[in-house]
Design an enzyme around this catalytic site. Structure first.
Site, PDB file in Angstrom:
ATOM      1  N   HIS A 156      -9.022   0.843  -1.619  1.00 10.28           N
ATOM      2  CA  HIS A 156      -8.297   1.786  -0.751  1.00 10.28           C
ATOM      3  C   HIS A 156      -9.216   2.926  -0.299  1.00 10.28           C
ATOM      4  CE1 HIS A 156      -5.525   5.094   0.214  1.00 10.28           C
ATOM      5  NE2 HIS A 156      -4.749   4.126   0.650  1.00 10.28           N
ATOM      6  N   HIS A 158       2.210   4.522  -1.853  1.00  4.92           N
ATOM      7  CA  HIS A 158       1.618   5.431  -2.820  1.00  4.92           C
ATOM      8  C   HIS A 158       2.629   6.346  -3.490  1.00  4.92           C
ATOM      9  CE1 HIS A 158      -2.051   3.948  -1.177  1.00  4.92           C
ATOM     10  NE2 HIS A 158      -1.789   4.434   0.010  1.00  4.92           N
ATOM     11  N   GLU A 178       0.881  -1.181   0.000  1.00  7.03           N
ATOM     12  CA  GLU A 178       0.000   0.000   0.000  1.00  7.03           C
ATOM     13  C   GLU A 178       0.904   1.212   0.000  1.00  7.03           C
ATOM     14  OE1 GLU A 178      -3.595   0.282   2.658  1.00  7.03           O
ATOM     15  OE2 GLU A 178      -3.195   2.439   2.448  1.00  7.03           O
ATOM     16  N   ASP A 189       2.130   1.973   3.914  1.00  4.76           N
ATOM     17  CA  ASP A 189       1.248   3.101   3.589  1.00  4.76           C
ATOM     18  C   ASP A 189       2.057   4.392   3.466  1.00  4.76           C
ATOM     19  OD1 ASP A 189      -1.064   4.388   2.838  1.00  4.76           O
ATOM     20  OD2 ASP A 189      -2.101   4.150   4.745  1.00  4.76           O
TER      21      ASP A 189
HETATM   22  C1  GRE Z   1      -3.812   6.481   2.859  1.00  6.61           C
HETATM   23  O1  GRE Z   1      -3.334   6.470   1.736  1.00  6.61           O
HETATM   24  O2  GRE Z   1      -4.140   5.434   3.413  1.00  6.61           O
HETATM   25  C2  GRE Z   1      -3.984   7.786   3.544  1.00  6.61           C
HETATM   26  C3  GRE Z   1      -4.257   8.911   2.776  1.00  6.61           C
HETATM   27  C4  GRE Z   1      -4.393  10.133   3.421  1.00  6.61           C
HETATM   28  C5  GRE Z   1      -4.263  10.216   4.803  1.00  6.61           C
HETATM   29  C6  GRE Z   1      -4.014   9.093   5.540  1.00  6.61           C
HETATM   30  C7  GRE Z   1      -3.868   7.879   4.924  1.00  6.61           C
HETATM   31  O3  GRE Z   1      -4.395   8.807   1.446  1.00  6.61           O
HETATM   32  O4  GRE Z   1      -3.640   6.764   5.651  1.00  6.61           O
HETATM   33 ZN    ZN Z   2      -2.960   4.211   1.708  1.00  5.55          ZN
END
Ligand code: GRE
Ligand code: ZN
Length: 327
Positions: free
Chosen positions: A165, A10, A8, A286
Protein backbone atom coordinates in the site's frame (compact mmCIF):
# COMPACT_ATOMS: atom_id res chain seq x y z
CA UNK A 1 -24.35 -5.11 -7.29
CA UNK A 2 -24.91 -6.85 -3.99
CA UNK A 3 -22.32 -9.06 -2.34
CA UNK A 4 -19.20 -7.10 -3.23
CA UNK A 5 -15.99 -7.74 -1.33
CA UNK A 6 -13.63 -4.79 -0.79
CA UNK A 7 -10.13 -4.95 0.60
CA UNK A 8 -8.33 -1.64 0.66
CA UNK A 9 -10.52 -0.46 3.48
CA UNK A 10 -8.67 1.31 6.25
CA UNK A 11 -9.18 1.62 9.95
CA UNK A 12 -7.08 3.29 12.58
CA UNK A 13 -6.22 3.15 16.25
CA UNK A 14 -5.61 6.25 18.37
CA UNK A 15 -1.82 5.72 18.13
CA UNK A 16 -1.85 6.11 14.33
CA UNK A 17 -4.78 8.44 13.66
CA UNK A 18 -3.14 11.86 13.77
CA UNK A 19 -0.87 11.24 10.82
CA UNK A 20 -3.75 10.58 8.43
CA UNK A 21 -5.60 13.83 9.01
CA UNK A 22 -3.39 15.68 6.54
CA UNK A 23 -4.67 13.37 3.88
CA UNK A 24 -8.34 13.61 4.62
CA UNK A 25 -8.68 16.20 1.88
CA UNK A 26 -8.59 20.00 2.07
CA UNK A 27 -12.32 20.26 2.26
CA UNK A 28 -12.81 17.34 4.59
CA UNK A 29 -14.41 17.62 7.96
CA UNK A 30 -11.58 16.26 10.14
CA UNK A 31 -13.87 15.30 12.94
CA UNK A 32 -16.05 13.29 10.63
CA UNK A 33 -13.02 11.75 8.93
CA UNK A 34 -11.53 10.77 12.28
CA UNK A 35 -14.79 9.21 13.36
CA UNK A 36 -15.05 7.32 10.10
CA UNK A 37 -11.59 5.84 10.19
CA UNK A 38 -11.90 4.84 13.86
CA UNK A 39 -15.39 3.43 13.54
CA UNK A 40 -15.77 -0.27 12.84
CA UNK A 41 -19.43 -0.50 13.69
CA UNK A 42 -22.56 1.40 12.72
CA UNK A 43 -21.22 4.10 10.41
CA UNK A 44 -18.99 1.85 8.34
CA UNK A 45 -21.53 -0.96 8.17
CA UNK A 46 -24.19 1.48 7.03
CA UNK A 47 -21.96 2.66 4.15
CA UNK A 48 -21.30 -0.98 3.28
CA UNK A 49 -25.01 -1.82 3.36
CA UNK A 50 -25.87 1.20 1.21
CA UNK A 51 -23.30 0.28 -1.43
CA UNK A 52 -23.68 -3.49 -1.62
CA UNK A 53 -20.36 -4.28 0.07
CA UNK A 54 -20.97 -7.47 1.97
CA UNK A 55 -17.46 -7.99 3.30
CA UNK A 56 -14.47 -5.70 3.93
CA UNK A 57 -10.96 -6.87 4.63
CA UNK A 58 -9.68 -4.21 7.03
CA UNK A 59 -6.20 -2.74 7.25
CA UNK A 60 -4.42 -0.23 9.48
CA UNK A 61 -3.95 3.24 7.98
CA UNK A 62 -0.79 4.48 6.24
CA UNK A 63 2.00 5.03 7.04
CA UNK A 64 1.05 3.51 10.38
CA UNK A 65 3.57 1.03 11.68
CA UNK A 66 6.00 1.72 8.82
CA UNK A 67 6.88 5.22 10.08
CA UNK A 68 7.70 4.20 13.65
CA UNK A 69 11.45 4.49 14.22
CA UNK A 70 11.63 2.38 17.36
CA UNK A 71 11.33 -1.32 16.58
CA UNK A 72 9.77 -2.34 19.90
CA UNK A 73 7.16 0.38 19.54
CA UNK A 74 6.48 -0.78 15.97
CA UNK A 75 5.95 -4.35 17.18
CA UNK A 76 3.61 -3.13 19.92
CA UNK A 77 1.61 -0.84 17.60
CA UNK A 78 1.18 -3.52 14.96
CA UNK A 79 -0.13 -5.84 17.65
CA UNK A 80 -2.58 -3.23 18.91
CA UNK A 81 -3.88 -2.60 15.40
CA UNK A 82 -4.27 -6.29 14.76
CA UNK A 83 -6.09 -6.85 18.05
CA UNK A 84 -8.49 -4.02 17.20
CA UNK A 85 -9.25 -5.62 13.83
CA UNK A 86 -9.66 -9.04 15.45
CA UNK A 87 -12.16 -7.55 17.90
CA UNK A 88 -14.13 -6.01 15.02
CA UNK A 89 -14.29 -9.39 13.28
CA UNK A 90 -15.60 -10.92 16.52
CA UNK A 91 -18.33 -8.31 16.71
CA UNK A 92 -19.25 -8.60 13.01
CA UNK A 93 -18.07 -12.00 11.80
CA UNK A 94 -20.03 -11.91 8.56
CA UNK A 95 -18.84 -8.41 7.56
CA UNK A 96 -15.12 -8.19 8.26
CA UNK A 97 -11.84 -9.96 7.72
CA UNK A 98 -8.41 -8.37 8.20
CA UNK A 99 -4.90 -7.91 6.87
CA UNK A 100 -2.13 -7.95 9.44
CA UNK A 101 -0.20 -4.76 10.12
CA UNK A 102 3.46 -5.75 10.33
CA UNK A 103 6.56 -4.35 12.07
CA UNK A 104 8.79 -4.53 9.00
CA UNK A 105 11.56 -2.82 11.00
CA UNK A 106 12.41 -6.37 12.13
CA UNK A 107 11.79 -9.00 9.44
CA UNK A 108 11.74 -11.88 11.95
CA UNK A 109 9.19 -10.05 14.12
CA UNK A 110 7.12 -9.27 11.01
CA UNK A 111 7.12 -12.96 10.07
CA UNK A 112 6.12 -13.96 13.59
CA UNK A 113 3.29 -11.42 13.73
CA UNK A 114 1.99 -12.50 10.33
CA UNK A 115 2.06 -16.12 11.38
CA UNK A 116 0.22 -15.31 14.61
CA UNK A 117 -2.40 -13.25 12.79
CA UNK A 118 -3.04 -15.88 10.13
CA UNK A 119 -2.95 -18.96 12.33
CA UNK A 120 -4.49 -17.65 15.54
CA UNK A 121 -6.71 -14.79 14.38
CA UNK A 122 -7.69 -16.06 10.93
CA UNK A 123 -6.36 -13.00 9.08
CA UNK A 124 -6.24 -13.19 5.30
CA UNK A 125 -2.78 -11.77 4.60
CA UNK A 126 -0.76 -8.64 5.28
CA UNK A 127 -1.09 -5.02 4.24
CA UNK A 128 2.13 -3.05 4.51
CA UNK A 129 2.37 0.68 3.85
CA UNK A 130 5.44 0.83 1.65
CA UNK A 131 9.03 1.16 2.80
CA UNK A 132 9.82 1.16 6.47
CA UNK A 133 11.72 3.74 8.43
CA UNK A 134 13.92 2.46 11.23
CA UNK A 135 15.98 4.10 14.00
CA UNK A 136 16.48 7.41 12.20
CA UNK A 137 13.98 9.64 10.46
CA UNK A 138 15.81 9.69 7.14
CA UNK A 139 15.75 5.96 6.47
CA UNK A 140 13.79 3.97 3.91
CA UNK A 141 14.06 0.20 3.74
CA UNK A 142 12.59 -1.56 0.70
CA UNK A 143 11.75 -5.23 0.91
CA UNK A 144 13.60 -6.49 -2.14
CA UNK A 145 16.87 -6.65 -0.19
CA UNK A 146 18.24 -10.04 0.94
CA UNK A 147 17.37 -9.40 4.61
CA UNK A 148 13.69 -9.86 3.69
CA UNK A 149 13.91 -13.12 1.73
CA UNK A 150 13.04 -15.22 4.77
CA UNK A 151 10.08 -12.98 5.50
CA UNK A 152 8.83 -13.53 1.94
CA UNK A 153 9.30 -17.25 2.37
CA UNK A 154 7.00 -17.08 5.42
CA UNK A 155 4.39 -15.21 3.37
CA UNK A 156 4.63 -17.90 0.71
CA UNK A 157 4.51 -20.77 3.23
CA UNK A 158 1.41 -19.28 4.84
CA UNK A 159 -0.02 -18.94 1.32
CA UNK A 160 -1.53 -15.51 1.93
CA UNK A 161 -1.37 -12.37 -0.22
CA UNK A 162 0.70 -9.31 0.64
CA UNK A 163 -0.90 -5.93 -0.12
CA UNK A 164 1.72 -3.28 -0.87
CA UNK A 165 0.00 0.00 0.00
CA UNK A 166 1.19 3.59 -0.65
CA UNK A 167 2.84 5.99 1.69
CA UNK A 168 4.51 9.31 1.00
CA UNK A 169 8.21 9.39 0.11
CA UNK A 170 10.60 11.07 2.53
CA UNK A 171 11.72 14.67 1.91
CA UNK A 172 15.20 13.38 1.02
CA UNK A 173 13.63 11.22 -1.70
CA UNK A 174 11.44 14.04 -2.97
CA UNK A 175 13.74 17.01 -3.57
CA UNK A 176 12.17 17.81 -6.92
CA UNK A 177 8.64 17.64 -5.51
CA UNK A 178 8.82 19.71 -2.33
CA UNK A 179 7.85 23.08 -3.81
CA UNK A 180 4.66 21.58 -5.26
CA UNK A 181 3.49 19.33 -2.43
CA UNK A 182 0.64 17.78 -4.43
CA UNK A 183 3.32 15.97 -6.41
CA UNK A 184 4.41 14.16 -3.26
CA UNK A 185 0.96 13.14 -2.20
CA UNK A 186 -1.84 10.91 -3.42
CA UNK A 187 -2.31 12.43 -6.92
CA UNK A 188 1.18 11.35 -8.01
CA UNK A 189 3.81 10.62 -5.35
CA UNK A 190 1.96 7.72 -3.71
CA UNK A 191 1.66 5.99 -7.06
CA UNK A 192 5.30 6.55 -8.03
CA UNK A 193 6.51 5.38 -4.64
CA UNK A 194 4.40 2.23 -4.55
CA UNK A 195 4.83 1.45 -8.23
CA UNK A 196 8.60 1.75 -7.83
CA UNK A 197 8.56 -0.56 -4.81
CA UNK A 198 6.53 -3.13 -6.75
CA UNK A 199 9.02 -2.91 -9.63
CA UNK A 200 11.93 -3.31 -7.20
CA UNK A 201 10.39 -6.60 -6.08
CA UNK A 202 10.06 -7.76 -9.71
CA UNK A 203 13.58 -6.65 -10.63
CA UNK A 204 15.32 -8.20 -7.62
CA UNK A 205 14.82 -11.83 -8.55
CA UNK A 206 12.41 -12.22 -5.60
CA UNK A 207 9.89 -14.15 -7.65
CA UNK A 208 12.58 -16.61 -8.71
CA UNK A 209 13.70 -17.16 -5.13
CA UNK A 210 10.19 -17.44 -3.68
CA UNK A 211 7.94 -18.97 -6.27
CA UNK A 212 4.43 -18.70 -4.90
CA UNK A 213 4.11 -15.11 -3.77
CA UNK A 214 0.95 -13.14 -4.39
CA UNK A 215 1.25 -9.38 -4.16
CA UNK A 216 -1.65 -6.92 -4.42
CA UNK A 217 -1.42 -3.26 -5.33
CA UNK A 218 -4.25 -0.76 -5.47
CA UNK A 219 -5.33 2.18 -7.63
CA UNK A 220 -5.62 -0.07 -10.69
CA UNK A 221 -1.97 -1.02 -10.56
CA UNK A 222 -0.19 2.21 -9.59
CA UNK A 223 0.45 3.10 -13.23
CA UNK A 224 2.26 -0.13 -14.04
CA UNK A 225 -0.27 -1.73 -16.43
CA UNK A 226 -0.17 1.41 -18.58
CA UNK A 227 3.59 1.23 -18.96
CA UNK A 228 4.24 -2.51 -18.86
CA UNK A 229 4.84 -2.98 -22.56
CA UNK A 230 7.24 -0.09 -22.74
CA UNK A 231 9.23 -1.21 -19.71
CA UNK A 232 9.74 -4.67 -21.20
CA UNK A 233 10.56 -3.22 -24.59
CA UNK A 234 13.18 -0.87 -23.19
CA UNK A 235 14.69 -3.48 -20.91
CA UNK A 236 15.51 -5.66 -23.89
CA UNK A 237 17.98 -3.02 -24.94
CA UNK A 238 19.01 -1.74 -21.58
CA UNK A 239 18.53 -4.07 -18.61
CA UNK A 240 20.91 -2.11 -16.33
CA UNK A 241 20.93 -4.14 -13.16
CA UNK A 242 17.62 -5.94 -13.68
CA UNK A 243 18.03 -9.24 -11.86
CA UNK A 244 14.92 -11.06 -13.03
CA UNK A 245 15.39 -14.06 -15.28
CA UNK A 246 12.26 -13.38 -17.26
CA UNK A 247 10.68 -10.17 -18.52
CA UNK A 248 9.19 -7.89 -15.92
CA UNK A 249 5.74 -8.33 -17.43
CA UNK A 250 5.85 -12.07 -16.74
CA UNK A 251 6.42 -11.53 -13.03
CA UNK A 252 3.84 -8.78 -12.85
CA UNK A 253 1.17 -10.81 -14.58
CA UNK A 254 1.87 -13.98 -12.61
CA UNK A 255 2.32 -12.56 -9.12
CA UNK A 256 0.23 -9.41 -8.89
CA UNK A 257 -3.43 -8.60 -8.45
CA UNK A 258 -4.64 -5.02 -8.70
CA UNK A 259 -7.68 -3.40 -7.12
CA UNK A 260 -9.93 -0.56 -8.24
CA UNK A 261 -9.26 1.38 -5.01
CA UNK A 262 -9.51 5.11 -5.60
CA UNK A 263 -9.49 4.76 -9.38
CA UNK A 264 -13.08 4.65 -10.52
CA UNK A 265 -12.63 5.33 -14.19
CA UNK A 266 -13.42 3.38 -17.34
CA UNK A 267 -10.35 3.97 -19.48
CA UNK A 268 -7.89 3.14 -16.68
CA UNK A 269 -9.95 0.06 -15.91
CA UNK A 270 -9.97 -0.97 -19.58
CA UNK A 271 -6.19 -0.70 -19.73
CA UNK A 272 -5.71 -2.83 -16.60
CA UNK A 273 -8.20 -5.39 -17.91
CA UNK A 274 -6.49 -5.58 -21.26
CA UNK A 275 -2.99 -5.89 -19.80
CA UNK A 276 -3.70 -8.22 -16.88
CA UNK A 277 -7.00 -9.94 -17.59
CA UNK A 278 -10.15 -10.11 -15.50
CA UNK A 279 -8.78 -12.79 -13.15
CA UNK A 280 -6.26 -10.29 -11.78
CA UNK A 281 -8.51 -7.34 -10.99
CA UNK A 282 -10.64 -6.95 -7.90
CA UNK A 283 -13.06 -4.34 -6.63
CA UNK A 284 -12.07 -2.16 -3.66
CA UNK A 285 -12.96 1.33 -2.47
CA UNK A 286 -10.18 2.81 -0.24
CA UNK A 287 -12.54 4.04 2.46
CA UNK A 288 -12.47 6.51 4.17
CA UNK A 289 -10.04 8.27 1.83
CA UNK A 290 -12.60 7.61 -0.89
CA UNK A 291 -16.36 7.29 -0.65
CA UNK A 292 -17.73 3.77 -0.92
CA UNK A 293 -20.62 5.37 -2.79
CA UNK A 294 -18.31 6.67 -5.55
CA UNK A 295 -16.59 3.30 -5.86
CA UNK A 296 -19.86 1.42 -6.07
CA UNK A 297 -21.71 3.88 -8.33
CA UNK A 298 -18.96 3.53 -10.89
CA UNK A 299 -18.30 -0.19 -10.52
CA UNK A 300 -21.95 -1.23 -10.45
CA UNK A 301 -22.73 0.71 -13.62
CA UNK A 302 -19.65 0.65 -15.83
CA UNK A 303 -20.34 -0.98 -19.17
CA UNK A 304 -16.69 -1.92 -19.67
CA UNK A 305 -17.64 -5.33 -18.20
CA UNK A 306 -20.61 -7.69 -18.39
CA UNK A 307 -22.64 -8.51 -15.30
CA UNK A 308 -20.93 -11.88 -15.12
CA UNK A 309 -17.53 -10.16 -15.12
CA UNK A 310 -18.82 -7.70 -12.52
CA UNK A 311 -19.62 -10.60 -10.22
CA UNK A 312 -16.17 -12.07 -10.82
CA UNK A 313 -14.25 -8.83 -10.24
CA UNK A 314 -16.54 -7.59 -7.48
CA UNK A 315 -16.64 -10.83 -5.53
CA UNK A 316 -15.44 -14.14 -6.91
CA UNK A 317 -11.80 -13.21 -7.50
CA UNK A 318 -11.54 -12.17 -3.85
CA UNK A 319 -13.15 -15.39 -2.65
CA UNK A 320 -10.53 -17.33 -4.56
CA UNK A 321 -7.58 -15.11 -3.70
CA UNK A 322 -8.31 -15.21 0.04
CA UNK A 323 -9.89 -18.67 0.11
CA UNK A 324 -12.98 -17.20 1.74
CA UNK A 325 -15.64 -19.54 2.93
CA UNK A 326 -18.34 -17.99 0.72
CA UNK A 327 -19.90 -18.75 -2.67
C1 GRE B 1 -4.82 5.60 0.80
O1 GRE B 1 -4.99 4.95 1.82
O2 GRE B 1 -4.74 5.03 -0.29
C2 GRE B 1 -4.71 7.07 0.90
C3 GRE B 1 -4.15 7.62 2.05
C4 GRE B 1 -4.08 9.01 2.14
C5 GRE B 1 -4.55 9.81 1.11
C6 GRE B 1 -5.08 9.24 -0.01
C7 GRE B 1 -5.17 7.88 -0.13
O3 GRE B 1 -3.68 6.83 3.02
O4 GRE B 1 -5.68 7.32 -1.24
ZN1 ZN C 1 -5.55 3.01 0.74
Amino acid sequence: MKGKIAFEEHMSIPETTDEVKDFAGESADFNLFTREILDLDDMRLKHMDDTGIELAILSLNAPGVQSILDTDEAIETARKGNEAMAAAIERHPTRYRAFAALPMQDPAAASAELERCVKELGFKGALVNGFTQKDVEDSAIYYDIPEYREFWQTVSDLDVPFYLHPRMGLPSQSKNLMDQPWLRSSPWGFTMETGTHALRLCGSGLFEDVKHLKVIIGHLGEFIPYNLWRMDARMEFSPRGYRGKRPLGDYFREHFHVTTSGNFHDSTFRCALEELGKDRICFSADYPFERMQDAANWFDNTDVITDEERLQIGRKNAIELFKLDMD
